[in-house]
Scaffold this active site. Structure first.
Site, PDB file in Angstrom:
ATOM      1  CD  GLU A  24      -2.783  -1.086   2.507  1.00 25.54           C
ATOM      2  OE1 GLU A  24      -2.691  -0.116   3.304  1.00 25.54           O
ATOM      3  OE2 GLU A  24      -3.578  -2.014   2.666  1.00 25.54           O
ATOM      4  CG  ASP A  54      -4.089   3.233   2.809  1.00 26.37           C
ATOM      5  OD1 ASP A  54      -5.307   2.980   2.841  1.00 26.37           O
ATOM      6  OD2 ASP A  54      -3.386   3.282   3.834  1.00 26.37           O
ATOM      7  CD  GLU A 111      -8.091   2.550   4.297  1.00 29.78           C
ATOM      8  OE1 GLU A 111      -7.013   2.010   4.581  1.00 29.78           O
ATOM      9  OE2 GLU A 111      -8.216   3.775   4.144  1.00 29.78           O
TER      10      GLU A 111
END
Length: 138
Positions: A24, A54, A111
Site C-alpha cells: 500500500e 491507500d 476502510e
C-alpha cells in the site's frame, strides 16, 4: 529500485507467491514521488505483487495519472465511510470513487466499516471489499 529488488528477494527467500502480497502507498506519498515510484511499481507489478492506493480521496491525485499507474486497487479512506448516510455528499463521493475504480478495472476497498448500515450501503454502491471492525453474518 533497490526497494523492489529487496521485496523480490524476500518473497523468494520466504517462498510466498508474489500474488499473495499487496503493498500500500498513500495517495499523498504517491503524488509526491510519482516519477520515482512509477518504475518501482511497474517492476513489482510485473513480478505479480499488487499495489494499492491507500487513503484514496483525501489527497490531491491527478486523475490523468491514475489510469496509467500500475496499481491494482483503490482504498476509500475511512473518513468517507464513517460519514456514510443515505443522500449525503459523502455517499456521492464514495459512489464516484467506486465507479472510477470499476471503470479503470481496479478493485475498490472501503476502510473503516463500523456499522451494518455502512456495510449495506457500500455493498449497494458496488464496493466489493472492505476492512471492517464488524464481521457481517452471511
Amino acid at each position: 529500485m533497490a526497494f523492489a529488488e529487496q521485496v523480490t528477494r524476500v518473497l523468494m527467500q520466504s517462498g510466498i507467491p508474489p500474488h499473495h502480497l499487496t503493498l500500500e502507498i498513500t495517495e499523498n506519498i504517491l503524488m509526491d514521488r510519482l516519477e520515482s515510484a512509477r518504475e518501482t511499481m511497474s517492476y513489482l507489478r510485473n513480478q505479480g505483487v499488487a499495489i494499492s492506493v491507500d487513503d484514496f480521496g483525501t489527497g490531491y491525485s491527478s486523475l490523468s495519472y491514475l489510469s496509467s499507474l500500475p496499481i491494482s486497487s483503490l482504498k476509500i479512506d475511512a473518513s468517507f465511510v464513517q460519514k456514510l448516510e443515505a443522500n449525503t455528499s459523502d455517499t456521492e463521493v464514495v459512489r464516484a470513487i467506486v465507479m472510477l475504480g470499476h471503470s479503470l478495472k481496479k478493485t475498490v476497498i472501503a476502510e473503516g466499516i463500523e456499522t451494518p448500515a455502512q456495510l449495506k450501503l457500500l455493498r449497494d454502491l458496488g464496493c466489493e471489499l472492505g476492512q471492517a471492525s464488524i464481521w457481517p453474518s452471511r
